[in-house]
Write an enzyme that holds these catalytic residues in place. Structure first.
Site, PDB file in Angstrom:
ATOM      1  N   MET A  30       0.813  -1.175  -0.187  1.00 58.94           N
ATOM      2  CA  MET A  30       0.025  -0.112  -0.062  1.00 58.94           C
ATOM      3  C   MET A  30       0.899   1.237  -0.031  1.00 58.94           C
ATOM      4  O   MET A  30       0.562   2.328   0.558  1.00 58.94           O
ATOM      5  CB  MET A  30      -1.151  -0.132   1.157  1.00 58.94           C
ATOM      6  CG  MET A  30      -1.937  -1.153   1.266  1.00 58.94           C
ATOM      7  SD  MET A  30      -3.453  -0.924   2.092  1.00 58.94           S
ATOM      8  CE  MET A  30      -2.926  -0.954   3.783  1.00 58.94           C
ATOM      9  N   LEU A  33       6.700   3.034   1.369  1.00 64.20           N
ATOM     10  CA  LEU A  33       7.624   1.865   1.421  1.00 64.20           C
ATOM     11  C   LEU A  33       8.884   2.122   2.465  1.00 64.20           C
ATOM     12  O   LEU A  33       9.459   3.105   2.437  1.00 64.20           O
ATOM     13  CB  LEU A  33       8.332   1.577   0.169  1.00 64.20           C
ATOM     14  CG  LEU A  33       7.129   1.379  -1.091  1.00 64.20           C
ATOM     15  CD1 LEU A  33       7.983   1.233  -2.421  1.00 64.20           C
ATOM     16  CD2 LEU A  33       6.555   0.161  -0.989  1.00 64.20           C
ATOM     17  N   HIS A  34       9.186   0.962   3.255  1.00 61.70           N
ATOM     18  CA  HIS A  34      10.346   0.912   3.774  1.00 61.70           C
ATOM     19  C   HIS A  34      11.347  -0.207   3.586  1.00 61.70           C
ATOM     20  O   HIS A  34      10.846  -0.899   2.756  1.00 61.70           O
ATOM     21  CB  HIS A  34       9.744   1.154   5.246  1.00 61.70           C
ATOM     22  CG  HIS A  34       8.828   0.056   5.683  1.00 61.70           C
ATOM     23  ND1 HIS A  34       9.087  -1.295   5.921  1.00 61.70           N
ATOM     24  CD2 HIS A  34       7.509   0.220   6.092  1.00 61.70           C
ATOM     25  CE1 HIS A  34       7.765  -1.991   6.089  1.00 61.70           C
ATOM     26  NE2 HIS A  34       6.898  -0.969   5.960  1.00 61.70           N
ATOM     27  N   HIS A  37       9.753  -3.613   3.066  1.00 64.85           N
ATOM     28  CA  HIS A  37       9.174  -3.923   1.769  1.00 64.85           C
ATOM     29  C   HIS A  37      10.231  -4.049   0.821  1.00 64.85           C
ATOM     30  O   HIS A  37      10.283  -4.908  -0.078  1.00 64.85           O
ATOM     31  CB  HIS A  37       8.558  -2.699   1.185  1.00 64.85           C
ATOM     32  CG  HIS A  37       7.081  -2.244   1.732  1.00 64.85           C
ATOM     33  ND1 HIS A  37       7.009  -0.961   2.752  1.00 64.85           N
ATOM     34  CD2 HIS A  37       5.905  -2.899   1.929  1.00 64.85           C
ATOM     35  CE1 HIS A  37       5.692  -0.886   2.745  1.00 64.85           C
ATOM     36  NE2 HIS A  37       5.113  -2.049   2.714  1.00 64.85           N
ATOM     37  N   GLN A  61     -10.391  -2.350   2.781  1.00 57.57           N
ATOM     38  CA  GLN A  61      -9.674  -3.221   3.911  1.00 57.57           C
ATOM     39  C   GLN A  61      -9.486  -2.266   5.118  1.00 57.57           C
ATOM     40  O   GLN A  61      -9.088  -2.770   6.350  1.00 57.57           O
ATOM     41  CB  GLN A  61      -8.449  -3.801   3.514  1.00 57.57           C
ATOM     42  CG  GLN A  61      -7.360  -2.821   3.392  1.00 57.57           C
ATOM     43  CD  GLN A  61      -5.932  -3.488   2.909  1.00 57.57           C
ATOM     44  OE1 GLN A  61      -5.815  -4.023   1.676  1.00 57.57           O
ATOM     45  NE2 GLN A  61      -5.162  -3.860   3.907  1.00 57.57           N
ATOM     46  N   GLY A 148       5.042  -9.795   4.329  1.00 58.18           N
ATOM     47  CA  GLY A 148       5.788  -9.800   5.451  1.00 58.18           C
ATOM     48  C   GLY A 148       4.845 -10.639   6.762  1.00 58.18           C
ATOM     49  O   GLY A 148       3.716 -10.441   6.627  1.00 58.18           O
ATOM     50  N   GLN A 149       5.602 -11.356   7.563  1.00 57.56           N
ATOM     51  CA  GLN A 149       4.965 -11.919   8.498  1.00 57.56           C
ATOM     52  C   GLN A 149       4.550 -11.028   9.912  1.00 57.56           C
ATOM     53  O   GLN A 149       3.887 -11.364  10.588  1.00 57.56           O
ATOM     54  CB  GLN A 149       6.091 -12.905   9.142  1.00 57.56           C
ATOM     55  CG  GLN A 149       6.367 -13.939   8.224  1.00 57.56           C
ATOM     56  CD  GLN A 149       7.300 -14.986   8.775  1.00 57.56           C
ATOM     57  OE1 GLN A 149       8.055 -14.818   9.836  1.00 57.56           O
ATOM     58  NE2 GLN A 149       7.339 -16.339   8.517  1.00 57.56           N
ATOM     59  N   MET A 185       8.832  -2.831  11.600  1.00 56.30           N
ATOM     60  CA  MET A 185       8.648  -1.827  10.324  1.00 56.30           C
ATOM     61  C   MET A 185       7.361  -1.657  10.053  1.00 56.30           C
ATOM     62  O   MET A 185       6.724  -2.821   9.634  1.00 56.30           O
ATOM     63  CB  MET A 185       9.673  -1.849   9.246  1.00 56.30           C
ATOM     64  CG  MET A 185      11.109  -1.374   9.957  1.00 56.30           C
ATOM     65  SD  MET A 185      12.225  -1.273   8.123  1.00 56.30           S
ATOM     66  CE  MET A 185      13.609  -1.204   9.085  1.00 56.30           C
ATOM     67  N   SER A 186       6.790  -0.576   9.766  1.00 56.65           N
ATOM     68  CA  SER A 186       5.347  -0.414   9.366  1.00 56.65           C
ATOM     69  C   SER A 186       5.202   0.989   8.674  1.00 56.65           C
ATOM     70  O   SER A 186       5.909   2.161   9.255  1.00 56.65           O
ATOM     71  CB  SER A 186       4.479  -0.475  10.506  1.00 56.65           C
ATOM     72  OG  SER A 186       3.190  -0.005  10.281  1.00 56.65           O
TER      73      SER A 186
HETATM   74  O1  PAF Z   1      -0.114  -5.753   3.872  1.00 54.12           O
HETATM   75  C1  PAF Z   1      -0.567  -4.711   3.180  1.00 54.12           C
HETATM   76  O2  PAF Z   1       0.096  -3.970   2.685  1.00 54.12           O
HETATM   77  C2  PAF Z   1      -1.879  -4.692   2.305  1.00 54.12           C
HETATM   78  O3  PAF Z   1      -2.812  -5.600   3.314  1.00 54.12           O
HETATM   79  C3  PAF Z   1      -1.876  -5.710   1.137  1.00 54.12           C
HETATM   80  C4  PAF Z   1      -1.458  -7.133   1.159  1.00 54.12           C
HETATM   81  C5  PAF Z   1      -0.966  -5.065  -0.005  1.00 54.12           C
HETATM   82  C6  PAF Z   1      -3.421  -5.401   0.412  1.00 54.12           C
HETATM   83  O4  PAF Z   1      -3.827  -4.244   0.206  1.00 54.12           O
END
Ligand code: PAF
Length: 282
Positions: A30, A33-34, A37, A61, A148-149, A185-186
């Site tokens: 989404m 990016l870090h 990713h 979502q 990612g986990q 990381m998020s």
């Molecule tokens: O983990 C995420 O960034 C999102 O949930 C994903 C898998 C890209 C779906 O939108």
């Protein structure tokens, strides 16, 4: 790097790769990016001839409108970063391109995985994730896809969707990437205030202590201990802490030596919701 905003143009482009028998890896994101990713992208590059990254802030979502509006968007920096790691293709669709005029999720049955943990706090979240990930798989038709986990429940749910819908893609889970102080990381970390950012490493520190305790104590006692630790933290509010079995994601009843367990946590640091998890040893 090629950038596509239209699914048909991307499909046409990728069909040439497929004709040349090139393997395609997909890293759905989404944006914002870090390094976490980037680690997924590097993994995808090692195992595939061709890597597609998607950036799409998927509205279906998000259970809270405010969270969607405030989700960090750093597209110029993201493109620079992707170019710096020689990503092949960026798929950057609009909401209309993905959903047309019907911005809603399909309903999924993930055999109960969706009713655990995040499912209890984020209504409709996993239907939204299932909808977008399945759509991306249909557009890109990747051989492998990387997740990612940190979002371990999401990873298990996507694996379940692939199995139940017989989708022809291999799902690869990649380890959590952490800051030097342990914070997972998020993209959401960028929205933390300085005080909340300084407080947030407590989450992983507590998870590590909980892992140690799980070696000698029962799950209820560990959970109670974690809850008490967070009561002493004025800047962090615990939403849930659960020790669950990795496959079913069901909260542990009695430790069984043949099962793998993980501790899962969700915490509010001010308005920002952070999740994390750690694998446990029996
Ligand atoms: O983990 C995420 O960034 C999102 O949930 C994903 C898998 C890209 C779906 O939108």
């Amino acid at each position: 790097m090629k950038i596509f905003t239209k699914k048909l143009e991307l499909k046409t482009y990728l069909s040439t790769c497929k004709e040349q028998n090139k393997s395609i890896g997909l890293v759905p994101t989404m944006g914002a990016l870090h390094r976490g990713h980037l680690s997924l992208i590097k993994k995808a590059q090692k195992k595939n001839d061709f890597v597609v990254v998607s950036i799409f802030v998927n509205p279906t979502q998000f259970d809270k409108k405010e969270d969607l509006i405030n989700y960090p968007k750093t597209i110029d920096e993201d493109i620079q970063l992707l170019e710096s790691v020689s990503c092949d293709v960026l798929f950057l669709p609009s909401v209309k391109e993905i959903y047309d005029d019907n911005v809603s999720s399909k309903k999924f049955d993930f055999d109960g995985l969706e009713h655990q943990m995040e499912g209890n706090f984020r209504e409709g979240h996993f239907d939204g994730v299932g909808t977008i990930v399945k759509t991306l798989f249909e557009i890109v038709e990747p051989h492998k896809a990387y997740f990612g986990q940190k979002d371990f429940q999401q990873l298990q749910i996507i694996k379940k969707m692939v199995k139940k819908h017989r989708l022809n893609v291999k799902i690869k889970g990649c380890p959590i990437f952490r800051e030097a102080d342990g914070l997972a990381m998020s993209s959401r970390n960028a929205r933390l205030t300085e005080a909340h950012r300084n407080a947030a490493p407590f989450i992983y520190k507590t998870l590590k202590k909980a892992r140690k305790k799980f070696g000698t104590e029962n799950a209820n006692d560990v959970s109670e201990w974690v809850e008490n630790q967070f009561k002493k933290q004025s800047l962090l509010e615990l939403e849930y802490f659960t020790i669950a079995e990795e496959k079913s994601l069901e909260t542990i009843k009695n430790k069984e030596s043949n099962k793998k367990y993980r501790a899962f946590i969700a915490v509010f640091a001010g308005k920002i919701r952070l999740i994390d998890n750690i694998q446990l040893k029996n």
